[in-house]
Design a protein around this motif. Structure first.
Motif, PDB file in Angstrom:
ATOM      1  N   ALA A 253      52.222  54.024  25.741  1.00 54.97           N
ATOM      2  CA  ALA A 253      53.223  53.415  24.763  1.00 54.97           C
ATOM      3  C   ALA A 253      52.717  52.017  24.548  1.00 54.97           C
ATOM      4  CB  ALA A 253      54.424  53.375  25.442  1.00 54.97           C
ATOM      5  N   ALA A 254      52.117  51.357  25.303  1.00 51.56           N
ATOM      6  CA  ALA A 254      51.301  49.957  25.015  1.00 51.56           C
ATOM      7  C   ALA A 254      50.229  50.127  24.063  1.00 51.56           C
ATOM      8  CB  ALA A 254      50.941  49.477  26.333  1.00 51.56           C
ATOM      9  N   ILE A 255      49.404  51.231  24.369  1.00 54.77           N
ATOM     10  CA  ILE A 255      48.201  51.424  23.354  1.00 54.77           C
ATOM     11  C   ILE A 255      48.498  51.997  22.102  1.00 54.77           C
ATOM     12  CG2 ILE A 255      46.008  52.613  23.042  1.00 54.77           C
ATOM     13  CD1 ILE A 255      45.824  52.815  26.131  1.00 54.77           C
ATOM     14  N   GLU A 256      49.767  52.538  22.027  1.00 58.25           N
ATOM     15  CA  GLU A 256      50.317  52.952  20.771  1.00 58.25           C
ATOM     16  C   GLU A 256      50.820  51.791  19.824  1.00 58.25           C
ATOM     17  OE1 GLU A 256      52.917  56.146  21.366  1.00 58.25           O
ATOM     18  OE2 GLU A 256      51.340  57.889  20.989  1.00 58.25           O
ATOM     19  N   ALA A 257      51.361  51.139  20.520  1.00 62.04           N
ATOM     20  CA  ALA A 257      52.095  49.890  19.720  1.00 62.04           C
ATOM     21  C   ALA A 257      50.981  48.985  19.374  1.00 62.04           C
ATOM     22  CB  ALA A 257      53.048  49.266  20.741  1.00 62.04           C
ATOM     23  N   TYR A 258      50.020  48.834  20.099  1.00 60.90           N
ATOM     24  CA  TYR A 258      48.968  47.831  19.866  1.00 60.90           C
ATOM     25  C   TYR A 258      48.033  48.487  18.689  1.00 60.90           C
ATOM     26  CZ  TYR A 258      44.120  46.335  20.242  1.00 60.90           C
ATOM     27  OH  TYR A 258      42.764  45.599  19.816  1.00 60.90           O
ATOM     28  N   LEU A 259      47.913  49.702  18.481  1.00 59.76           N
ATOM     29  CA  LEU A 259      46.918  50.323  17.661  1.00 59.76           C
ATOM     30  C   LEU A 259      47.694  50.269  16.111  1.00 59.76           C
ATOM     31  CD1 LEU A 259      45.174  53.297  19.299  1.00 59.76           C
ATOM     32  CD2 LEU A 259      44.339  51.136  18.703  1.00 59.76           C
ATOM     33  N   VAL A 260      49.119  50.317  16.591  1.00 57.97           N
ATOM     34  CA  VAL A 260      49.847  50.619  14.822  1.00 57.97           C
ATOM     35  C   VAL A 260      50.133  49.128  14.631  1.00 57.97           C
ATOM     36  CG1 VAL A 260      52.038  51.219  14.171  1.00 57.97           C
ATOM     37  CG2 VAL A 260      50.791  52.898  15.744  1.00 57.97           C
ATOM     38  N   ARG A 261      50.710  48.352  15.417  1.00 59.48           N
ATOM     39  CA  ARG A 261      51.307  47.074  14.878  1.00 59.48           C
ATOM     40  C   ARG A 261      50.231  45.940  15.140  1.00 59.48           C
ATOM     41  NH1 ARG A 261      55.662  48.893  17.900  1.00 59.48           N
ATOM     42  NH2 ARG A 261      55.661  46.508  19.106  1.00 59.48           N
ATOM     43  N   GLY A 262      49.418  46.010  16.293  1.00 56.86           N
ATOM     44  CA  GLY A 262      48.483  44.725  16.526  1.00 56.86           C
ATOM     45  C   GLY A 262      47.015  44.852  16.144  1.00 56.86           C
ATOM     46  N   ARG A 263      46.354  45.911  16.367  1.00 58.05           N
ATOM     47  CA  ARG A 263      44.998  45.934  15.999  1.00 58.05           C
ATOM     48  C   ARG A 263      44.564  45.688  14.312  1.00 58.05           C
ATOM     49  NH1 ARG A 263      40.592  49.492  14.863  1.00 58.05           N
ATOM     50  NH2 ARG A 263      38.929  49.226  16.020  1.00 58.05           N
ATOM     51  N   PRO A 264      45.422  46.358  13.800  1.00 59.90           N
ATOM     52  CA  PRO A 264      45.184  46.177  12.175  1.00 59.90           C
ATOM     53  C   PRO A 264      45.461  44.801  11.832  1.00 59.90           C
ATOM     54  CG  PRO A 264      46.711  48.284  12.654  1.00 59.90           C
ATOM     55  CD  PRO A 264      46.561  47.457  13.900  1.00 59.90           C
ATOM     56  N   ALA A 265      46.170  44.024  12.295  1.00 58.40           N
ATOM     57  CA  ALA A 265      46.338  42.689  11.953  1.00 58.40           C
ATOM     58  C   ALA A 265      45.244  41.788  12.260  1.00 58.40           C
ATOM     59  CB  ALA A 265      47.847  42.088  12.425  1.00 58.40           C
ATOM     60  N   MET A 266      44.289  42.279  13.210  1.00 58.02           N
ATOM     61  CA  MET A 266      43.345  41.345  13.492  1.00 58.02           C
ATOM     62  C   MET A 266      42.007  41.772  12.528  1.00 58.02           C
ATOM     63  SD  MET A 266      43.372  42.003  17.777  1.00 58.02           S
ATOM     64  CE  MET A 266      44.471  41.127  18.628  1.00 58.02           C
ATOM     65  N   ASN A 267      42.070  42.662  11.768  1.00 58.19           N
ATOM     66  CA  ASN A 267      40.978  42.700  10.870  1.00 58.19           C
ATOM     67  C   ASN A 267      39.805  43.304  11.516  1.00 58.19           C
ATOM     68  OD1 ASN A 267      42.487  42.097   8.313  1.00 58.19           O
ATOM     69  ND2 ASN A 267      41.939  39.851   8.873  1.00 58.19           N
ATOM     70  N   PRO A 268      39.969  44.338  12.320  1.00 57.12           N
ATOM     71  CA  PRO A 268      38.945  44.809  13.130  1.00 57.12           C
ATOM     72  C   PRO A 268      37.712  45.406  12.176  1.00 57.12           C
ATOM     73  CG  PRO A 268      40.549  46.484  13.004  1.00 57.12           C
ATOM     74  CD  PRO A 268      41.317  45.297  12.281  1.00 57.12           C
ATOM     75  N   ASN A 269      36.555  45.026  12.896  1.00 57.44           N
ATOM     76  CA  ASN A 269      35.111  45.669  12.351  1.00 57.44           C
ATOM     77  C   ASN A 269      34.419  46.454  13.077  1.00 57.44           C
ATOM     78  OD1 ASN A 269      34.431  43.877  13.937  1.00 57.44           O
ATOM     79  ND2 ASN A 269      33.891  42.100  12.585  1.00 57.44           N
ATOM     80  N   GLY A 270      34.991  47.175  13.780  1.00 56.69           N
ATOM     81  CA  GLY A 270      34.004  47.990  14.494  1.00 56.69           C
ATOM     82  C   GLY A 270      35.222  49.004  15.220  1.00 56.69           C
ATOM     83  N   PRO A 271      34.430  50.117  16.035  1.00 56.94           N
ATOM     84  CA  PRO A 271      35.178  51.375  16.554  1.00 56.94           C
ATOM     85  C   PRO A 271      35.881  50.998  17.927  1.00 56.94           C
ATOM     86  CG  PRO A 271      33.126  51.508  17.045  1.00 56.94           C
ATOM     87  CD  PRO A 271      32.937  50.300  16.263  1.00 56.94           C
ATOM     88  N   GLY A 272      35.825  49.898  18.501  1.00 59.06           N
ATOM     89  CA  GLY A 272      36.182  49.709  20.035  1.00 59.06           C
ATOM     90  C   GLY A 272      37.668  49.285  19.896  1.00 59.06           C
ATOM     91  N   VAL A 273      38.235  49.755  21.029  1.00 57.67           N
ATOM     92  CA  VAL A 273      39.798  49.741  21.019  1.00 57.67           C
ATOM     93  C   VAL A 273      40.324  48.262  21.020  1.00 57.67           C
ATOM     94  CG1 VAL A 273      41.852  50.015  22.204  1.00 57.67           C
ATOM     95  CG2 VAL A 273      40.152  52.169  22.163  1.00 57.67           C
ATOM     96  N   PHE A 274      39.630  47.558  22.130  1.00 57.16           N
ATOM     97  CA  PHE A 274      40.106  46.106  22.096  1.00 57.16           C
ATOM     98  C   PHE A 274      39.343  45.221  21.184  1.00 57.16           C
ATOM     99  CE2 PHE A 274      41.379  48.683  25.843  1.00 57.16           C
ATOM    100  CZ  PHE A 274      42.822  48.322  25.832  1.00 57.16           C
ATOM    101  N   ARG A 275      39.943  44.387  20.777  1.00 60.79           N
ATOM    102  CA  ARG A 275      39.350  43.408  19.517  1.00 60.79           C
ATOM    103  C   ARG A 275      39.573  41.702  20.087  1.00 60.79           C
ATOM    104  NH1 ARG A 275      35.730  46.603  18.349  1.00 60.79           N
ATOM    105  NH2 ARG A 275      35.152  45.428  16.443  1.00 60.79           N
ATOM    106  N   ASN A 276      38.752  40.988  19.584  1.00 59.92           N
ATOM    107  CA  ASN A 276      38.996  39.472  19.919  1.00 59.92           C
ATOM    108  C   ASN A 276      40.071  39.050  18.564  1.00 59.92           C
ATOM    109  OD1 ASN A 276      37.344  38.704  17.795  1.00 59.92           O
ATOM    110  ND2 ASN A 276      35.512  38.720  19.127  1.00 59.92           N
ATOM    111  N   SER A 277      40.536  37.916  18.695  1.00 60.23           N
ATOM    112  CA  SER A 277      41.330  37.191  17.498  1.00 60.23           C
ATOM    113  C   SER A 277      40.444  37.261  16.242  1.00 60.23           C
ATOM    114  CB  SER A 277      41.848  36.012  18.098  1.00 60.23           C
ATOM    115  OG  SER A 277      40.532  35.015  18.182  1.00 60.23           O
ATOM    116  N   ARG A 278      39.324  37.517  16.250  1.00 62.27           N
ATOM    117  CA  ARG A 278      38.637  37.319  15.114  1.00 62.27           C
ATOM    118  C   ARG A 278      38.352  38.782  14.530  1.00 62.27           C
ATOM    119  NH1 ARG A 278      36.531  33.838  18.375  1.00 62.27           N
ATOM    120  NH2 ARG A 278      34.677  35.282  18.846  1.00 62.27           N
TER     121      ARG A 278
END
Length: 306
Positions: A196-221
């Motif tokens: 549940a926590a990972i799904e919430a992050y992938l849907v609402r959190g990770r996209p807002a970080m403008n991710p530039n790679g395949p890794g699940v966990f991204r930094n603030s940039r």
């Protein structure tokens, strides 16, 4: 890659102890003193490369520690054992990480140091950590909660967590493939809370970080989250939660194993989940649970105390 200079390997090993193993500042300082002295001795013997070191060299170093040499006074048996234990860990790491071709201590007799029990936190303290991680708005609390749930829900090493790719997740099946030491992989279950926590992050959190790679966990940039970054996140959350014990990513791995065994899991199952090559490595956690059983017995059994 093999044949690196000893100083380079030691620096990498100390970083590994700090970030992945979560060793305290005092412990790291002791390792650094032991290994700096070793480097100094090797360079004086014209042995700057890690693959230049033979079992005879290590034995000669042990003998010099015992009797003293140059400006160095003789060390006690306990101090020599501790120093050799530091070398053993470093050389084992060097081979495992392909910084060296062979371990000159592979056949050396073990040092008889007291067993250090892994430091786990309680289920309640894990709950405090997670409550503190969820505090606030935006993508960061979602990521931090997912990271902690991932670490505690899988028992993964921090390197396995930060290198996990989205394709390694199977949230529908509640599982993740971890890429461990020596190129070994294992698939472990993800509990409902972690999913549940990972799904919430992938849907609402990770996209807002403008991710530039395949890794699940991204930094603030939007870049990949580093081991050092994950360590700092957990330290900050522990401080926010008001926990006074030293907590690192490895603390959550220790807690995962301890809580599984407390709940009745078989030690060989825990071995597989942790990715330990030998069950002997995992059995140290059973010492922790035996101590807890003694505490329960002492406070609960009518004939335990007089």
């Amino acid at each position: 890659m093999t044949g690196q200079r000893i100083g380079q390997v030691v620096a990498t090993y100390l970083d590994h102890l700090a970030v992945e193993k979560g060793r305290s500042g005092n412990t790291l300082a002791a390792y650094r003193r032991d290994l700096d002295r070793y480097i100094e001795w090797l360079i004086a013997k014209d042995l700057p490369g890690i693959d230049d070191i033979t079992p005879d060299d290590v034995e000669a170093y042990r003998a010099d520690l015992t009797r003293g040499y140059g400006e160095h006074q003789p060390l006690s048996a306990a101090s020599v054992a501790r120093a050799v234990s530091s070398l053993r860990g470093m050389h084992k790491f060097a081979v495992a990480e392909r910084h060296a071709a062979a371990n000159p201590l592979a056949d050396a007799p073990p040092t008889n140091l007291p067993t250090r029990l892994p430091k786990a936190i309680s289920v309640e303290e894990v709950g405090q950590l997670l409550d503190a991680a969820r505090f606030g708005d935006g993508p960061i609390p979602l990521r931090d909660t997912a990271l902690l749930e991932f670490l505690y829900g899988t028992g993964s090493r921090i390197t396995e967590a930060v290198t996990c790719a989205i394709d390694d997740l199977d949230l529908g099946a509640g599982a993740v493939t971890l890429h461990g030491k020596g190129g070994k992989t294992r698939t472990v279950p993800l509990g409902n809370y972690a999913v549940a926590a990972i799904e919430a992050y992938l849907v609402r959190g990770r996209p807002a970080m403008n991710p530039n790679g395949p890794g699940v966990f991204r930094n603030s940039r939007g870049g990949p989250l580093s081991r050092q970054g994950a360590w700092a996140i957990i330290q900050n959350i522990a401080e926010r939660a008001g926990l006074t014990v030293h907590i690192s990513p490895h603390t959550l791995r220790h807690s995962y194993a301890t809580h599984l065994l407390d709940g009745g899991a078989d030690v060989r199952v825990v071995q597989e989940l942790l990715g330990h090559t030998s069950v002997v490595t995992t059995q140290v956690y059973t010492l922790v649970t035996v101590d807890r059983l003694r505490e329960v017995y002492a406070t609960s059994h009518p004939r335990a105390r007089r």
